[in-house]
Design a protein around this motif. Structure first.
Motif, PDB file in Angstrom:
ATOM      1  N   HIS A   9      11.028  39.089   5.910  1.00  0.00           N
ATOM      2  CA  HIS A   9      11.081  38.855   4.462  1.00  0.00           C
ATOM      3  C   HIS A   9       9.681  38.577   3.907  1.00  0.00           C
ATOM      4  O   HIS A   9       9.302  39.109   2.855  1.00  0.00           O
ATOM      5  CB  HIS A   9      12.015  37.685   4.145  1.00  0.00           C
TER       6      HIS A   9
ATOM      7  N   ALA B  46       4.346  34.171  -8.862  1.00  0.00           N
ATOM      8  CA  ALA B  46       5.459  35.063  -8.511  1.00  0.00           C
ATOM      9  C   ALA B  46       5.550  35.266  -7.008  1.00  0.00           C
ATOM     10  O   ALA B  46       6.646  35.248  -6.423  1.00  0.00           O
ATOM     11  CB  ALA B  46       5.277  36.405  -9.216  1.00  0.00           C
ATOM     12  N   ILE B  49       6.909  32.136  -5.266  1.00  0.00           N
ATOM     13  CA  ILE B  49       8.354  31.986  -5.459  1.00  0.00           C
ATOM     14  C   ILE B  49       9.109  32.946  -4.545  1.00  0.00           C
ATOM     15  O   ILE B  49      10.059  32.550  -3.860  1.00  0.00           O
ATOM     16  CB  ILE B  49       8.730  32.213  -6.946  1.00  0.00           C
ATOM     17  N   LEU B  50       8.690  34.202  -4.527  1.00  0.00           N
ATOM     18  CA  LEU B  50       9.377  35.192  -3.684  1.00  0.00           C
ATOM     19  C   LEU B  50       9.255  34.849  -2.201  1.00  0.00           C
ATOM     20  O   LEU B  50      10.160  35.130  -1.417  1.00  0.00           O
ATOM     21  CB  LEU B  50       8.809  36.590  -3.951  1.00  0.00           C
ATOM     22  N   GLY B  52       9.305  31.926  -1.128  1.00  0.00           N
ATOM     23  CA  GLY B  52      10.087  30.727  -0.894  1.00  0.00           C
ATOM     24  C   GLY B  52       9.241  29.475  -0.749  1.00  0.00           C
ATOM     25  O   GLY B  52       9.731  28.419  -0.348  1.00  0.00           O
ATOM     26  N   THR B  55      10.368  26.880  -5.592  1.00  0.00           N
ATOM     27  CA  THR B  55      11.744  27.190  -5.973  1.00  0.00           C
ATOM     28  C   THR B  55      11.771  28.329  -6.994  1.00  0.00           C
ATOM     29  O   THR B  55      10.754  28.626  -7.642  1.00  0.00           O
ATOM     30  CB  THR B  55      12.428  25.962  -6.594  1.00  0.00           C
ATOM     31  N   ASP B  56      12.935  28.932  -7.146  1.00  0.00           N
ATOM     32  CA  ASP B  56      13.085  30.059  -8.076  1.00  0.00           C
ATOM     33  C   ASP B  56      12.709  29.684  -9.502  1.00  0.00           C
ATOM     34  O   ASP B  56      12.281  30.536 -10.282  1.00  0.00           O
ATOM     35  CB  ASP B  56      14.530  30.576  -8.062  1.00  0.00           C
ATOM     36  N   MET B  57      12.919  28.430  -9.830  1.00  0.00           N
ATOM     37  CA  MET B  57      12.671  27.993 -11.201  1.00  0.00           C
ATOM     38  C   MET B  57      11.278  27.380 -11.380  1.00  0.00           C
ATOM     39  O   MET B  57      10.957  26.858 -12.449  1.00  0.00           O
ATOM     40  CB  MET B  57      13.730  26.950 -11.622  1.00  0.00           C
TER      41      MET B  57
END
Lengths: 111, 139
Positions: A9, B46, B49-50, B52, B55-57
């Protein structure tokens, strides 16, 4: 320590960002080298994803090389780590300057 | 350990050098204000976030909060990266059990800030010079 899926990933994400710092691309190459040790254990689906990510890296090799050349001497990194030629990602700058696509990567070209 | 202010950091095979004062000034600059290269902050966010790492927010403020933590870390270490005779300062520290590296130019502009999986492998290179702990450098 990342799991094999986490490594894949991470690589899939990293190849989407050729425009961030070349320093991060070095981290990506280290991860790709770790994947090389375990990719034989990947499922068919994971191998397909890996091939797709490799293809993206090769397709955007010029962009990645441009970012690398702004802050990284890639030749020095691969020499210090004794990166073997089969780990072609460490030779992205060489591949970019090659007049033809290396024969060792036919499946990526066909992908 | 206190540094003499005139100490010169010379990597192997490098003709150039920088002074302790230059390193301290660069760190003070970025501790005072985080400066990104034009239009680069959103791309770095970005990616984090991708990956991990955030967090997504997460917002750029959340990202920068981690960088602030590193840049003022009690256990942070300072390195100098050399490329083409140009030095970059890197501060490395653990945040939430991950090793974050914040790298910036001598004029205090962020080059990148990300998690390094294996810092020992990554940082032990002849063109990367360990300076000292952040505390020692800034004292």
């Amino acid at each position: 320590m990342m799991s094999s899926e986490e490594r894949l990933h991470a690589y899939e994400v990293d190849v989407q960002f050729p425009d961030v710092s070349g320093m991060e691309h070095i981290e990506m190459f280290y991860n790709r080298s770790e994947i090389a040790k375990i990719e034989h254990e990947y499922s068919s689906e994971q191998k397909e994803r890996l091939a797709k990510a490799d293809h993206t890296l090769l397709q955007d090799a010029q962009l990645f090389t441009t970012a690398l050349q702004q802050i990284v001497d890639l030749k020095r990194w691969r020499e210090q780590d004794n990166a073997p030629p089969e780990q072609w990602w460490w030779y992205l700058d060489v591949l970019v300057s090659a007049p033809v696509v290396p024969a060792a990567l036919p499946e990526l070209v066909a992908a | 350990m206190n540094f003499a202010r005139a100490i010169i950091l010379v990597p192997m095979s490098k003709p150039n050098s920088i002074s302790q004062d230059q390193v301290v000034a660069a760190i003070r600059s970025i501790q005072t204000k985080l400066v990104w290269k034009p239009n680069s902050a959103s791309r770095h966010l970005a990616k984090r976030i991708l990956r991990g790492h955030l967090t997504d927010m997460a917002t750029i403020a959340d990202y920068q909060q981690i960088l602030e933590t590193v840049l003022h870390g009690d256990h942070a270490d300072v390195y100098i990266f050399w490329y083409d005779n140009i030095p970059y300062v890197a501060i490395v520290d653990m945040v939430h059990q991950s090793c974050w590296l914040v790298m910036f130019s001598l004029n205090g502009v962020l080059e990148s800030a990300y998690i390094v999986e294996r810092p020992d492998l990554y940082l032990r290179k002849e063109h990367i010079v360990f300076v000292d702990s952040l505390k020692a450098v800034m004292s």
